[in-house]
Design a protein around this motif. Structure first.
Motif, PDB file in Angstrom:
ATOM      1  N   ASP A 146       0.822  -1.206   0.000  1.00  7.26           N
ATOM      2  CA  ASP A 146       0.000   0.000   0.000  1.00  7.26           C
ATOM      3  C   ASP A 146       0.855   1.253   0.000  1.00  7.26           C
ATOM      4  N   GLY A 147       0.290   2.314  -0.582  1.00  4.68           N
ATOM      5  CA  GLY A 147       0.940   3.613  -0.528  1.00  4.68           C
ATOM      6  C   GLY A 147       1.724   3.949  -1.774  1.00  4.68           C
ATOM      7  N   ARG A 148       2.004   5.222  -1.928  1.00  5.98           N
ATOM      8  CA  ARG A 148       2.728   5.697  -3.097  1.00  5.98           C
ATOM      9  C   ARG A 148       4.208   5.321  -3.002  1.00  5.98           C
ATOM     10  N   LEU A 149       4.720   4.822  -4.116  1.00  6.25           N
ATOM     11  CA  LEU A 149       6.137   4.467  -4.215  1.00  6.25           C
ATOM     12  C   LEU A 149       6.676   4.982  -5.536  1.00  6.25           C
ATOM     13  N   TYR A 150       7.808   5.671  -5.479  1.00  3.22           N
ATOM     14  CA  TYR A 150       8.435   6.186  -6.684  1.00  3.22           C
ATOM     15  C   TYR A 150       9.910   5.793  -6.696  1.00  3.22           C
ATOM     16  N   SER A 151      10.459   5.629  -7.907  1.00  9.26           N
ATOM     17  CA  SER A 151      11.894   5.379  -8.049  1.00  9.26           C
ATOM     18  C   SER A 151      12.541   6.342  -9.038  1.00  9.26           C
ATOM     19  N   TRP A 152      11.744   7.239  -9.627  1.00 13.44           N
ATOM     20  CA  TRP A 152      12.248   8.176 -10.636  1.00 13.44           C
ATOM     21  C   TRP A 152      11.585   9.526 -10.442  1.00 13.44           C
ATOM     22  N   TRP A 153      12.426  10.579 -10.527  1.00 15.26           N
ATOM     23  CA  TRP A 153      11.948  11.960 -10.470  1.00 15.26           C
ATOM     24  C   TRP A 153      12.669  12.734 -11.568  1.00 15.26           C
ATOM     25  N   SER A 154      11.931  13.472 -12.355  1.00 15.22           N
ATOM     26  CA  SER A 154      12.479  14.128 -13.538  1.00 15.22           C
ATOM     27  C   SER A 154      13.541  15.163 -13.186  1.00 15.22           C
ATOM     28  N   TYR A 155      14.551  15.252 -14.051  1.00 15.33           N
ATOM     29  CA  TYR A 155      15.536  16.326 -13.947  1.00 15.33           C
ATOM     30  C   TYR A 155      14.889  17.690 -14.176  1.00 15.33           C
ATOM     31  N   ARG A 156      13.737  17.710 -14.850  1.00 15.96           N
ATOM     32  CA  ARG A 156      13.114  18.980 -15.212  1.00 15.96           C
ATOM     33  C   ARG A 156      12.528  19.719 -14.017  1.00 15.96           C
ATOM     34  N   SER A 157      12.322  19.000 -12.932  1.00 18.37           N
ATOM     35  CA  SER A 157      11.764  19.633 -11.734  1.00 18.37           C
ATOM     36  C   SER A 157      12.869  20.354 -10.977  1.00 18.37           C
ATOM     37  N   PRO A 158      12.742  21.655 -10.743  1.00 14.13           N
ATOM     38  CA  PRO A 158      13.803  22.403 -10.059  1.00 14.13           C
ATOM     39  C   PRO A 158      13.991  21.948  -8.614  1.00 14.13           C
ATOM     40  N   ASP A 159      12.957  21.432  -7.991  1.00 16.31           N
ATOM     41  CA  ASP A 159      13.069  20.893  -6.637  1.00 16.31           C
ATOM     42  C   ASP A 159      12.301  19.578  -6.591  1.00 16.31           C
ATOM     43  N   TRP A 160      12.943  18.534  -7.083  1.00 14.92           N
ATOM     44  CA  TRP A 160      12.279  17.235  -7.237  1.00 14.92           C
ATOM     45  C   TRP A 160      11.757  16.703  -5.909  1.00 14.92           C
ATOM     46  N   ASP A 161      12.509  16.950  -4.838  1.00 14.77           N
ATOM     47  CA  ASP A 161      12.148  16.370  -3.551  1.00 14.77           C
ATOM     48  C   ASP A 161      10.877  17.000  -2.991  1.00 14.77           C
ATOM     49  N   ALA A 162      10.786  18.319  -3.067  1.00 16.82           N
ATOM     50  CA  ALA A 162       9.607  19.006  -2.555  1.00 16.82           C
ATOM     51  C   ALA A 162       8.399  18.781  -3.449  1.00 16.82           C
ATOM     52  N   ALA A 163       8.616  18.823  -4.768  1.00 19.66           N
ATOM     53  CA  ALA A 163       7.498  18.619  -5.691  1.00 19.66           C
ATOM     54  C   ALA A 163       7.014  17.170  -5.651  1.00 19.66           C
ATOM     55  N   ASP A 164       7.928  16.249  -5.538  1.00 17.12           N
ATOM     56  CA  ASP A 164       7.653  14.812  -5.388  1.00 17.12           C
ATOM     57  C   ASP A 164       6.736  14.272  -6.492  1.00 17.12           C
ATOM     58  N   LYS A 165       6.994  14.683  -7.712  1.00 16.79           N
ATOM     59  CA  LYS A 165       6.204  14.186  -8.846  1.00 16.79           C
ATOM     60  C   LYS A 165       6.913  12.981  -9.453  1.00 16.79           C
ATOM     61  N   GLY A 166       6.869  11.883  -8.706  1.00 15.94           N
ATOM     62  CA  GLY A 166       7.634  10.713  -9.078  1.00 15.94           C
ATOM     63  C   GLY A 166       6.824   9.627  -9.752  1.00 15.94           C
ATOM     64  N   ARG A 167       7.543   8.604 -10.214  1.00 15.51           N
ATOM     65  CA  ARG A 167       6.934   7.410 -10.815  1.00 15.51           C
ATOM     66  C   ARG A 167       7.772   6.191 -10.416  1.00 15.51           C
ATOM     67  N   ARG A 168       7.136   5.061 -10.248  1.00 13.56           N
ATOM     68  CA  ARG A 168       7.860   3.811  -9.954  1.00 13.56           C
ATOM     69  C   ARG A 168       8.112   3.092 -11.277  1.00 13.56           C
ATOM     70  N   LEU A 169       9.273   3.342 -11.841  1.00 14.89           N
ATOM     71  CA  LEU A 169       9.639   2.781 -13.143  1.00 14.89           C
ATOM     72  C   LEU A 169      10.577   1.586 -13.014  1.00 14.89           C
ATOM     73  N   ASP A 170      11.164   1.399 -11.839  1.00 12.04           N
ATOM     74  CA  ASP A 170      12.187   0.377 -11.630  1.00 12.04           C
ATOM     75  C   ASP A 170      11.614  -0.736 -10.760  1.00 12.04           C
ATOM     76  N   HIS A 171      11.844  -1.974 -11.182  1.00 12.05           N
ATOM     77  CA  HIS A 171      11.099  -3.088 -10.603  1.00 12.05           C
ATOM     78  C   HIS A 171      11.998  -4.271 -10.283  1.00 12.05           C
ATOM     79  N   ILE A 172      11.548  -5.061  -9.315  1.00 11.68           N
ATOM     80  CA  ILE A 172      12.157  -6.342  -8.992  1.00 11.68           C
ATOM     81  C   ILE A 172      11.046  -7.384  -8.990  1.00 11.68           C
ATOM     82  N   TRP A 173      11.154  -8.327  -9.920  1.00 10.27           N
ATOM     83  CA  TRP A 173      10.210  -9.438 -10.003  1.00 10.27           C
ATOM     84  C   TRP A 173      10.938 -10.730  -9.646  1.00 10.27           C
ATOM     85  N   ALA A 174      10.183 -11.705  -9.174  1.00 11.86           N
ATOM     86  CA  ALA A 174      10.737 -13.036  -8.936  1.00 11.86           C
ATOM     87  C   ALA A 174       9.779 -14.080  -9.473  1.00 11.86           C
ATOM     88  N   SER A 175      10.340 -15.198  -9.924  1.00 12.03           N
ATOM     89  CA  SER A 175       9.485 -16.295 -10.361  1.00 12.03           C
ATOM     90  C   SER A 175       8.707 -16.822  -9.158  1.00 12.03           C
TER      91      SER A 175
END
Length: 262
Positions: free
Chosen positions: A199-228
């Protein structure tokens, strides 16, 4: 044993050699999978990584673009690659550990800016890549396997900062999400990050275009770990190292980690 694996789109391994060495020193995963290395294999700065204790590497490189590498403390052997969608890109490499676990390191194409394959060839390539990934693991059912990487798709509503705002933005469009979930289902893969953190928002990527990525927190979870499915229950301790996105001259991705008792 407990195997800790990390995945990180490094956005140039030569430019960020110091950041990789820092991560290896501070976090000490058993295996680190890198994407977007942007270097031929012979140009990857292996000496710094060997000095940190990572004497084993399996990689596929490409000058200036793409590139995937698996750095390991543990002995491993090259298990080949698949040219998904026939693009001729260095976007997949596999390695086998001595305990038989196969690690797939995957870098899915970003897909450009226009989510229409008729107008944007890169978007079509992305969809074809994920469809080939689906078909490959449907026909070659994974066992004792872990698939990690920058899959460039944020599938869930809470994997993006604003679901409605991103429905027409590449990485979260319905057609991409459909391809993603089909690929996951075809290989019977388990999303270990969401198994651990359901549950809850999870991000692994924040755009370079954001002047303050941390405060804006407009992220996406693009990086994944799967297991069989056969080893998914052994997965635990999932985390995303958000502070790494704030290191000096960082990648726009943060490392994602999980551990497995195997």
């Amino acid at each position: 044993m407990t195997l800790t694996i990390a995945t990180w789109n490094i956005n140039s391994v030569r430019l960020r050699e110091g950041l990789v060495a820092r991560l290896l020193t501070e976090e000490a995963p058993d295996v680190l999978c890198l994407q977007e290395c942007k270097a031929p294999v012979d140009k990857i700065p292996l000496e710094a990584f060997r000095a940190a204790g990572y004497g084993h590497i399996v990689a596929r490189g490409q000058k200036g673009y793409n590139g995937v590498a698996i750095l390991s403390k543990l002995p491993l052997e090259d298990a080949g690659e698949v040219d998904f969608a026939g693009l001729g890109h260095a976007r997949h490499v596999a390695a086998r550990l001595e305990n038989g676990v196969v690690i797939h390191n995957v870098y899915v194409p970003a897909g450009g800016d226009i989510p229409d394959r008729a107008l944007n060839v890169k978007f079509g390539q992305k969809l074809d890549f994920v469809a080939h990934l689906r078909d490959f693991f449907r026909d070659n059912a994974p066992q004792k396997a872990i698939l990690v990487g920058d899959l460039n798709i944020a599938p869930r509503e809470d994997d993006v900062w604003n679901h409605k705002a991103l429905l027409k933005i590449v990485s979260h469009t319905p057609v991409e999400v459909e391809h993603f979930t089909d690929a996951q289902a075809a290989g019977n893969w388990v999303d270990i990050t969401r198994q651990d953190i359901p549950d809850g928002r999870l991000y692994s990527w924040w755009s370079y275009r954001s002047p303050d990525w941390d405060a804006a927190d407009k992220g996406r979870r693009l990086d994944h770990i799967w297991a069989s499915r056969d080893i998914a229950a052994a997965g635990h301790a999932s985390r995303i190292l958000r502070p790494v996105r704030g290191w000096e001259q960082p990648s726009d991705h943060a490392p994602v980690l999980a551990s497995f008792d195997l």
